[in-house]
Write a protein that holds these residues in place. Structure first.
Motif, mmCIF file in Angstrom:
data_model
loop_
_atom_site.group_PDB
_atom_site.id
_atom_site.type_symbol
_atom_site.label_atom_id
_atom_site.label_comp_id
_atom_site.label_asym_id
_atom_site.label_seq_id
_atom_site.Cartn_x
_atom_site.Cartn_y
_atom_site.Cartn_z
ATOM 1 N N LEU A 75 -40.915 90.585 -18.940
ATOM 2 C CA LEU A 75 -41.240 89.736 -18.621
ATOM 3 C C LEU A 75 -40.334 89.316 -20.417
ATOM 4 C CD1 LEU A 75 -43.022 86.736 -18.926
ATOM 5 C CD2 LEU A 75 -45.048 87.551 -19.757
ATOM 6 N N LYS A 76 -40.993 89.886 -21.234
ATOM 7 C CA LYS A 76 -40.392 89.231 -22.292
ATOM 8 C C LYS A 76 -38.741 88.943 -22.313
ATOM 9 C CE LYS A 76 -40.526 91.344 -27.597
ATOM 10 N NZ LYS A 76 -40.500 91.803 -28.341
ATOM 11 N N ASP A 77 -38.278 90.284 -21.512
ATOM 12 C CA ASP A 77 -36.485 89.849 -21.288
ATOM 13 C C ASP A 77 -36.019 88.242 -20.720
ATOM 14 O OD1 ASP A 77 -34.410 90.943 -22.132
ATOM 15 O OD2 ASP A 77 -33.997 91.046 -19.262
ATOM 16 N N ILE A 78 -37.374 88.242 -19.329
ATOM 17 C CA ILE A 78 -37.292 86.624 -19.157
ATOM 18 C C ILE A 78 -37.630 85.186 -19.991
ATOM 19 C CG2 ILE A 78 -38.067 84.913 -17.481
ATOM 20 C CD1 ILE A 78 -39.331 87.632 -15.809
ATOM 21 N N ILE A 79 -38.455 85.373 -21.465
ATOM 22 C CA ILE A 79 -38.373 84.633 -22.586
ATOM 23 C C ILE A 79 -37.359 84.266 -23.083
ATOM 24 C CG2 ILE A 79 -40.501 84.160 -24.332
ATOM 25 C CD1 ILE A 79 -42.026 85.458 -22.928
ATOM 26 N N TYR A 80 -37.113 85.588 -23.199
ATOM 27 C CA TYR A 80 -36.194 85.390 -24.329
ATOM 28 C C TYR A 80 -34.562 85.454 -23.557
ATOM 29 C CZ TYR A 80 -39.571 85.870 -28.250
ATOM 30 O OH TYR A 80 -40.329 85.756 -28.620
ATOM 31 N N GLY A 81 -34.444 86.158 -22.656
ATOM 32 C CA GLY A 81 -32.866 86.098 -22.530
ATOM 33 C C GLY A 81 -32.550 85.150 -21.765
ATOM 34 N N PHE A 123 -37.133 77.163 -24.871
ATOM 35 C CA PHE A 123 -36.919 77.384 -26.470
ATOM 36 C C PHE A 123 -37.372 77.487 -27.703
ATOM 37 C CE2 PHE A 123 -32.911 75.233 -24.402
ATOM 38 C CZ PHE A 123 -32.160 76.791 -23.388
ATOM 39 N N PHE A 124 -38.637 76.673 -27.572
ATOM 40 C CA PHE A 124 -39.709 76.706 -29.027
ATOM 41 C C PHE A 124 -41.049 76.918 -28.397
ATOM 42 C CE2 PHE A 124 -36.403 74.244 -29.211
ATOM 43 C CZ PHE A 124 -35.471 74.615 -30.810
ATOM 44 N N VAL A 125 -41.706 76.725 -27.709
ATOM 45 C CA VAL A 125 -43.055 76.699 -27.015
ATOM 46 C C VAL A 125 -43.366 78.177 -26.950
ATOM 47 C CG1 VAL A 125 -45.181 75.879 -25.419
ATOM 48 C CG2 VAL A 125 -43.558 74.309 -26.854
ATOM 49 N N ILE A 126 -43.046 78.310 -25.378
ATOM 50 C CA ILE A 126 -43.057 79.170 -24.818
ATOM 51 C C ILE A 126 -42.820 81.648 -25.932
ATOM 52 C CG2 ILE A 126 -42.700 81.133 -23.465
ATOM 53 C CD1 ILE A 126 -42.856 78.377 -21.236
ATOM 54 N N PRO A 127 -41.459 81.116 -26.854
ATOM 55 C CA PRO A 127 -40.981 82.122 -27.527
ATOM 56 C C PRO A 127 -42.274 82.276 -28.671
ATOM 57 C CG PRO A 127 -39.200 80.837 -27.034
ATOM 58 C CD PRO A 127 -40.353 80.412 -26.213
ATOM 59 N N SER A 128 -42.533 80.985 -29.621
ATOM 60 C CA SER A 128 -43.447 81.485 -30.099
ATOM 61 C C SER A 128 -45.215 81.912 -29.773
ATOM 62 C CB SER A 128 -43.679 79.536 -30.516
ATOM 63 O OG SER A 128 -45.256 78.864 -30.336
ATOM 64 N N LYS A 129 -45.152 81.689 -28.666
ATOM 65 C CA LYS A 129 -46.515 82.744 -28.702
ATOM 66 C C LYS A 129 -45.516 83.667 -27.649
ATOM 67 C CE LYS A 129 -48.964 77.738 -27.056
ATOM 68 N NZ LYS A 129 -50.079 78.284 -28.105
ATOM 69 N N ALA A 130 -44.786 84.063 -27.422
ATOM 70 C CA ALA A 130 -44.471 85.129 -26.260
ATOM 71 C C ALA A 130 -45.451 86.721 -27.031
ATOM 72 C CB ALA A 130 -43.087 85.966 -27.066
ATOM 73 N N SER A 131 -46.107 86.937 -27.997
ATOM 74 C CA SER A 131 -46.219 88.066 -28.574
ATOM 75 C C SER A 131 -48.247 87.940 -28.262
ATOM 76 C CB SER A 131 -47.007 88.371 -30.045
ATOM 77 O OG SER A 131 -45.852 88.430 -30.304
ATOM 78 N N GLU A 132 -48.119 86.755 -27.395
ATOM 79 C CA GLU A 132 -49.935 86.599 -26.725
ATOM 80 C C GLU A 132 -49.777 86.896 -25.303
ATOM 81 O OE1 GLU A 132 -52.029 82.782 -25.750
ATOM 82 O OE2 GLU A 132 -51.541 82.368 -27.397
ATOM 83 N N TYR A 133 -49.042 86.132 -24.511
ATOM 84 C CA TYR A 133 -48.236 85.849 -23.143
ATOM 85 C C TYR A 133 -48.202 87.888 -22.923
ATOM 86 C CZ TYR A 133 -48.339 81.517 -22.998
ATOM 87 O OH TYR A 133 -48.935 80.106 -23.301
ATOM 88 N N LEU A 134 -47.677 88.774 -23.892
ATOM 89 C CA LEU A 134 -47.432 89.573 -23.299
ATOM 90 C C LEU A 134 -48.404 90.900 -23.609
ATOM 91 C CD1 LEU A 134 -43.353 89.689 -25.690
ATOM 92 C CD2 LEU A 134 -43.914 90.333 -22.664
ATOM 93 N N LYS A 135 -49.097 90.612 -24.785
ATOM 94 C CA LYS A 135 -50.324 91.631 -24.644
ATOM 95 C C LYS A 135 -51.467 91.096 -23.710
ATOM 96 C CE LYS A 135 -50.683 90.895 -29.556
ATOM 97 N NZ LYS A 135 -51.352 90.502 -31.207
ATOM 98 N N GLN A 136 -51.660 89.977 -23.262
ATOM 99 C CA GLN A 136 -52.368 89.326 -21.548
ATOM 100 C C GLN A 136 -51.566 90.450 -20.436
ATOM 101 O OE1 GLN A 136 -52.403 85.620 -21.377
ATOM 102 N NE2 GLN A 136 -53.431 84.697 -23.432
ATOM 103 N N THR A 137 -50.395 90.176 -20.468
ATOM 104 C CA THR A 137 -49.629 90.593 -19.112
ATOM 105 C C THR A 137 -49.190 92.463 -18.798
ATOM 106 O OG1 THR A 137 -48.518 89.527 -18.881
ATOM 107 C CG2 THR A 137 -47.628 90.707 -17.479
ATOM 108 N N TYR A 138 -49.446 93.144 -20.374
ATOM 109 C CA TYR A 138 -49.210 94.917 -20.843
ATOM 110 C C TYR A 138 -50.004 95.458 -21.766
ATOM 111 C CZ TYR A 138 -44.878 93.132 -19.218
ATOM 112 O OH TYR A 138 -43.301 92.549 -18.626
ATOM 113 N N PRO A 139 -51.075 95.593 -21.379
ATOM 114 C CA PRO A 139 -52.325 96.247 -22.667
ATOM 115 C C PRO A 139 -51.749 97.049 -23.279
ATOM 116 C CG PRO A 139 -53.395 96.259 -19.935
ATOM 117 C CD PRO A 139 -52.083 95.741 -19.658
ATOM 118 N N GLU A 140 -50.440 97.440 -23.072
ATOM 119 C CA GLU A 140 -50.352 98.726 -24.145
ATOM 120 C C GLU A 140 -49.240 98.177 -24.782
ATOM 121 O OE1 GLU A 140 -47.495 98.902 -19.984
ATOM 122 O OE2 GLU A 140 -49.704 98.448 -20.629
#
Length: 229
Positions: A156-162, A207-224
């Motif tokens: 998911l991080k790759d999709i957000i930033y890549g 380019f701005f909104v979702i990357p700024s919330k990336a950590s939040e979305y990644l924690k929701q998707t991946y508990p680890e």
């Protein structure tokens, strides 16, 4: 009998050797393989680790983990698109909708008052495409920097930033410009105004909104995620 830490690490190595580059997907496959191997050992205690691993891997078919990776990519792309549309809808609720509608009307009036020509269409198309793909390139550079710093890739991080699965939409204005050139009327100009504003909003979200919330979305998707990053 349980797998040792060394054997767990070998499973991670095994998934990487078979073209699974994302840590989240590696972890899922390692968990699956580990459970399957331990189940085999309950039935055949004398079975070696390598024999049990190869026996389980054969169940994935001739393409190995490729089908699993493809399915997960589709699922994460869908999740990403849902995030984009969620944020896009916020621009059509009060009070943001006022700014959105004003932007559309302002652009519509500007295009009505200029002589719409191939040159104008080319310039507008060029600006939209350049801004979109420049943003994509900068995001990809940032993605590579993050991977280098963290040492792990998350799908998911790759999709957000890549990259964005909505990249194809960047060519929609070009198609509409072509239609307007052959059918120059106020209805088409208004549609063009709506599309341009939507594209600019999607660029802002991507380019701005979702990357700024990336950590939040990644924690929701991946508990680890927070534990192993």
């Amino acid at each position: 009998m349980k797998l040792s830490l060394l054997q767990i690490q070998k499973l991670y190595d095994f998934t990487r050797q078979h073209y699974v580059e994302y840590y989240d997907l590696q972890t899922e496959l390692v968990d699956h393989l580990a459970n399957a191997i331990e189940e085999q050992w309950k039935e055949i205690p004398t079975l070696s680790f390598e024999e049990a691993l190869q026996k389980e891997f054969k169940k994935f078919g001739v393409f190995g983990f490729m089908d699993v990776v493809e399915q997960r990519q589709k699922a994460m792309n869908k999740k990403y698109n849902v995030l984009v549309w969620y944020h896009l809808k916020s621009f059509f609720r009060l009070p943001q909708i006022i700014g959105t509608l004003l932007s559309i009307l302002l652009l519509f009036q500007m295009m009505k008052n200029i002589q719409f020509s191939t040159e104008v269409a080319s310039i507008l198309t060029f600006i939209i495409l350049i801004s979109f793909w420049s943003g994509m390139i900068l995001m990809n550079i940032k993605r590579k920097k993050i991977v280098k710093e963290e040492g792990k890739k998350w799908l998911l991080k790759d999709i957000i930033y890549g990259y964005s699965s909505m990249a194809g939409m960047s060519y929609l204005p070009l198609q509409l410009f072509i239609q307007i050139e052959h059918n120059h009327n106020q209805t088409m100009l208004f549609i063009m105004s709506v599309v341009i504003v939507l594209m600019l909003l999607i660029e802002y979200i991507t380019f701005f909104v979702i990357p700024s919330k990336a950590s939040e979305y990644l924690k929701q998707t991946y508990p680890e995620y927070e534990l192993v990053r």
